[in-house]
Scaffold this active site. Sequence first.
Site, PDB file in Angstrom:
ATOM      1  N   PRO A 185     112.442  90.835 -10.462  1.00  0.00           N
ATOM      2  CG  PRO A 185     113.792  89.707 -11.779  1.00  0.00           C
ATOM      3  CD  PRO A 185     112.315  90.159 -11.674  1.00  0.00           C
ATOM      4  CD  GLU A 186     112.205  95.067  -5.686  1.00  0.00           C
ATOM      5  OE1 GLU A 186     112.961  95.888  -4.890  1.00  0.00           O
ATOM      6  OE2 GLU A 186     111.323  94.255  -5.262  1.00  0.00           O
TER       7      GLU A 186
END
Length: 278
Positions: free
Chosen positions: A2-3
């Site tokens: 996840p960014e």
Amino acid sequence: MPELPEVETIRGQLAPRVEGRVLEALRVGDARWCLPLGVAEVEAAVSGRRVEELGRRGKYLVWHLEGDVHLVMHLRMTGTLLLDPPDGTPYARVRFELDDGSRLLFCDPRRFGTGELARSSEELSAFFAARLGVEPLGADFTAERVRELARGRRAPVKAFLLDQSKIAGVGNIYADEALFRARIHPLRETGTLRRAQLGALRDSVVAALSAGLAAGGATIDDFRHADGVMGAFQDEFLVHRRAGEPCTVCGTTVRKFVAAGRGTYACERCQPRPRKKS
Ligand SMILES: [Zn+2]
């Protein structure tokens, strides 16, 4: 992993459900999650406190609790937060029990996610100051700031974008997407980029992250929304994970190669490869 857009999506979904609630109990089922702190210490420090705000900084999700206590989570490779998931949901490592009866599970098959504690605002600020640079969706992320950060840097621009201590929240997906939008090759030496290119890079980072946010993040591997739904941004990638497909701008075949140690995608016509130094 996840960014920024994925973490922000989770934050936006959870915030209205947890802010103002009392975190009656935190149950840590995997001691590795909060090392070097002990499970009992972390549980005791946060349990019984009201959630004042659910925040985000870079790729970190931050529970701001009453009494100036902050629980700082990093989801790492495969971490997901699920609200009231079905019984028997696998890979649960941490359970949040709220005073309205809802349950939030942190599920993390590869167990790289972390939980850390800051017991004052000063401690929290110091924690982030040591790790994170500018927020790319904040007012401080200007072309001038990017020029300052890039000046004299010998690293390839892909590595520059992934360096959380420079710009916080950009990872492999959004770095590729931003560089494609800016028409800059991932292996270009950062310090050699011209002023206009750095301006374009700044705008492209914002555009790529904003597109990701608008689509509810990208689902690769295990990312899920808090309600178990997947994000849709992977269907809108311009270049990332599109090796062998035609470039959406010029039709040239998208190539995959390694930059900054990561699988990297580019159109080498739109993003000319730098000439080897003699
Ligand atoms: Zn192209």
